[in-house]
Design a protein around this motif. Structure first.
Motif, PDB file in Angstrom:
ATOM      1  N   ARG A 201       3.869   1.408  -1.176  1.00 41.19           N
ATOM      2  CA  ARG A 201       4.465   1.506  -2.515  1.00 41.19           C
ATOM      3  C   ARG A 201       3.498   2.197  -3.473  1.00 41.19           C
ATOM      4  O   ARG A 201       3.870   3.120  -4.198  1.00 41.19           O
ATOM      5  CB  ARG A 201       4.803   0.114  -3.053  1.00 41.19           C
ATOM      6  N   TYR A 202       2.243   1.775  -3.456  1.00 42.75           N
ATOM      7  CA  TYR A 202       1.251   2.346  -4.369  1.00 42.75           C
ATOM      8  C   TYR A 202       1.054   3.844  -4.108  1.00 42.75           C
ATOM      9  O   TYR A 202       0.996   4.649  -5.039  1.00 42.75           O
ATOM     10  CB  TYR A 202      -0.082   1.592  -4.235  1.00 42.75           C
ATOM     11  N   LEU A 203       0.995   4.185  -2.826  1.00 42.46           N
ATOM     12  CA  LEU A 203       0.719   5.585  -2.476  1.00 42.46           C
ATOM     13  C   LEU A 203       1.913   6.506  -2.701  1.00 42.46           C
ATOM     14  O   LEU A 203       1.741   7.660  -3.107  1.00 42.46           O
ATOM     15  CB  LEU A 203       0.296   5.705  -1.003  1.00 42.46           C
ATOM     16  N   TYR A 204       3.136   5.982  -2.438  1.00 41.42           N
ATOM     17  CA  TYR A 204       4.273   6.905  -2.277  1.00 41.42           C
ATOM     18  C   TYR A 204       5.532   6.587  -3.064  1.00 41.42           C
ATOM     19  O   TYR A 204       6.499   7.362  -2.981  1.00 41.42           O
ATOM     20  CB  TYR A 204       4.654   6.975  -0.792  1.00 41.42           C
TER      21      TYR A 204
ATOM     22  N   HIS B 230       6.530   7.009  -6.009  1.00 36.99           N
ATOM     23  CA  HIS B 230       7.012   8.084  -6.884  1.00 36.99           C
ATOM     24  C   HIS B 230       7.733   9.163  -6.064  1.00 36.99           C
ATOM     25  O   HIS B 230       8.762   9.693  -6.469  1.00 36.99           O
ATOM     26  CB  HIS B 230       5.859   8.674  -7.700  1.00 36.99           C
ATOM     27  N   ARG B 231       7.174   9.455  -4.883  1.00 36.30           N
ATOM     28  CA  ARG B 231       7.809  10.468  -4.035  1.00 36.30           C
ATOM     29  C   ARG B 231       9.049   9.906  -3.346  1.00 36.30           C
ATOM     30  O   ARG B 231      10.065  10.592  -3.220  1.00 36.30           O
ATOM     31  CB  ARG B 231       6.830  10.940  -2.959  1.00 36.30           C
TER      32      ARG B 231
ATOM     33  N   MET C 167       0.850  -1.202   0.000  1.00 35.07           N
ATOM     34  CA  MET C 167       0.000   0.000   0.000  1.00 35.07           C
ATOM     35  C   MET C 167       0.884   1.249   0.000  1.00 35.07           C
ATOM     36  O   MET C 167       0.626   2.206  -0.741  1.00 35.07           O
ATOM     37  CB  MET C 167      -0.931   0.003   1.208  1.00 35.07           C
TER      38      MET C 167
ATOM     39  N   LYS D  42      -5.650  11.352  -1.639  1.00 34.48           N
ATOM     40  CA  LYS D  42      -5.595  10.766  -2.984  1.00 34.48           C
ATOM     41  C   LYS D  42      -4.737   9.496  -2.965  1.00 34.48           C
ATOM     42  O   LYS D  42      -3.910   9.311  -2.081  1.00 34.48           O
ATOM     43  CB  LYS D  42      -4.963  11.761  -3.985  1.00 34.48           C
ATOM     44  N   ALA D  43      -4.943   8.662  -3.994  1.00 36.17           N
ATOM     45  CA  ALA D  43      -4.102   7.477  -4.166  1.00 36.17           C
ATOM     46  C   ALA D  43      -3.798   7.319  -5.653  1.00 36.17           C
ATOM     47  O   ALA D  43      -4.738   7.200  -6.448  1.00 36.17           O
ATOM     48  CB  ALA D  43      -4.812   6.226  -3.657  1.00 36.17           C
ATOM     49  N   PRO D  44      -2.497   7.345  -6.034  1.00 35.35           N
ATOM     50  CA  PRO D  44      -1.333   7.676  -5.208  1.00 35.35           C
ATOM     51  C   PRO D  44      -1.381   9.112  -4.678  1.00 35.35           C
ATOM     52  O   PRO D  44      -2.182   9.923  -5.170  1.00 35.35           O
ATOM     53  CB  PRO D  44      -0.154   7.501  -6.186  1.00 35.35           C
ATOM     54  N   CYS D  45      -0.526   9.365  -3.717  1.00 33.97           N
ATOM     55  CA  CYS D  45      -0.413  10.691  -3.100  1.00 33.97           C
ATOM     56  C   CYS D  45      -0.144  11.769  -4.153  1.00 33.97           C
ATOM     57  O   CYS D  45       0.682  11.586  -5.043  1.00 33.97           O
ATOM     58  CB  CYS D  45       0.744  10.660  -2.103  1.00 33.97           C
ATOM     59  N   GLN D  46      -0.892  12.880  -4.039  1.00 32.46           N
ATOM     60  CA  GLN D  46      -0.657  14.008  -4.954  1.00 32.46           C
ATOM     61  C   GLN D  46      -0.379  15.289  -4.189  1.00 32.46           C
ATOM     62  O   GLN D  46      -0.637  16.394  -4.688  1.00 32.46           O
ATOM     63  CB  GLN D  46      -1.876  14.177  -5.868  1.00 32.46           C
ATOM     64  N   CYS D  47       0.115  15.132  -2.974  1.00 29.24           N
ATOM     65  CA  CYS D  47       0.450  16.307  -2.161  1.00 29.24           C
ATOM     66  C   CYS D  47       1.411  17.218  -2.920  1.00 29.24           C
ATOM     67  O   CYS D  47       2.300  16.729  -3.614  1.00 29.24           O
ATOM     68  CB  CYS D  47       1.135  15.890  -0.859  1.00 29.24           C
ATOM     69  N   GLU D  48       1.237  18.495  -2.733  1.00 27.99           N
ATOM     70  CA  GLU D  48       2.205  19.444  -3.292  1.00 27.99           C
ATOM     71  C   GLU D  48       3.139  19.876  -2.183  1.00 27.99           C
ATOM     72  O   GLU D  48       2.686  20.345  -1.150  1.00 27.99           O
ATOM     73  CB  GLU D  48       1.487  20.655  -3.881  1.00 27.99           C
ATOM     74  N   PHE D  49       4.434  19.690  -2.425  1.00 33.83           N
ATOM     75  CA  PHE D  49       5.407  20.114  -1.392  1.00 33.83           C
ATOM     76  C   PHE D  49       6.133  21.360  -1.858  1.00 33.83           C
ATOM     77  O   PHE D  49       6.262  21.635  -3.016  1.00 33.83           O
ATOM     78  CB  PHE D  49       6.415  18.981  -1.115  1.00 33.83           C
TER      79      PHE D  49
ATOM     80  N   VAL E  94      -5.397   5.638   1.054  1.00 31.35           N
ATOM     81  CA  VAL E  94      -5.178   6.958   0.458  1.00 31.35           C
ATOM     82  C   VAL E  94      -4.155   7.690   1.332  1.00 31.35           C
ATOM     83  O   VAL E  94      -3.974   7.350   2.501  1.00 31.35           O
ATOM     84  CB  VAL E  94      -6.468   7.823   0.369  1.00 31.35           C
ATOM     85  N   CYS E  95      -3.516   8.705   0.750  1.00 33.77           N
ATOM     86  CA  CYS E  95      -2.620   9.547   1.534  1.00 33.77           C
ATOM     87  C   CYS E  95      -3.456  10.307   2.568  1.00 33.77           C
ATOM     88  O   CYS E  95      -4.458  10.935   2.205  1.00 33.77           O
ATOM     89  CB  CYS E  95      -1.903  10.530   0.608  1.00 33.77           C
ATOM     90  N   PRO E  96      -3.076  10.268   3.852  1.00 33.82           N
ATOM     91  CA  PRO E  96      -3.887  10.956   4.871  1.00 33.82           C
ATOM     92  C   PRO E  96      -3.893  12.478   4.726  1.00 33.82           C
ATOM     93  O   PRO E  96      -4.783  13.143   5.253  1.00 33.82           O
ATOM     94  CB  PRO E  96      -3.255  10.526   6.200  1.00 33.82           C
TER      95      PRO E  96
END
Lengths: 95, 95
Positions: free
Chosen positions: A11-14, A16-17, A9, B88-95, B82-84
């Motif tokens: 891996r799927y979520l993060y 890329h980051r 999970m 979103k899944a995958p995470c699409q947070c902007e840093f 999903v990213c808390p």
């Protein structure tokens, strides 16, 4: 949830980051999360402490993803229902 | 193996020692294990690195046992596929 499923999970979520951040950056973030857990453990907010435990296992899984290590396999191979040092259950190591 | 099962195995093997050592001592040991993982990650011994990952999750589970937190429940409650932060899944947070 299996340890492996949780790692997948993450891996799927993060991934890329995590890949962009790289090994050192991800390790440093794990260290920060462990420090935050330490701070939470000094307080009395059980839910906050629970969230910090979640973050530590999440970053540990992310780090394992970066280096291609299966956290569940690693855990089971070292801890096979006995203490890896004294080979007893419960542990009877003499310190 | 479920995260919860691994934590229960750690309880069976080590709760007597973890309780004697206490919260601070167990947290300090977790920090040491994270440092050892950091050292292993600088090398090229994949099996040694795998053992250090095992130790970190083991000490995290021991620490959770001391404070009565279910690591699997904590992980699932915060990371629900999903990213808390961005949800979103995958995470699409902007840093």
């Amino acid at each position: 949830m299996h340890i492996h499923e949780f790692q997948e999970m993450m891996r799927y979520l993060y991934i890329h980051r995590d890949s962009d951040r790289g090994l050192k950056g991800t390790y440093d973030w794990l260290v920060e999360e462990v420090e935050e857990l330490g701070e939470a453990l000094k307080g009395e907010d059980n839910e906050a402490t629970q969230r910090e435990f979640a973050d530590v296992i999440a970053w540990l899984a992310s780090l394992a993803n970066i280096v291609g290590i299966d956290l569940e396999k690693a855990a089971i191979e070292k801890y096979r229902n006995v203490c890896p040092k004294c080979e007893k259950a419960p542990c009877q190591c003499e310190f």
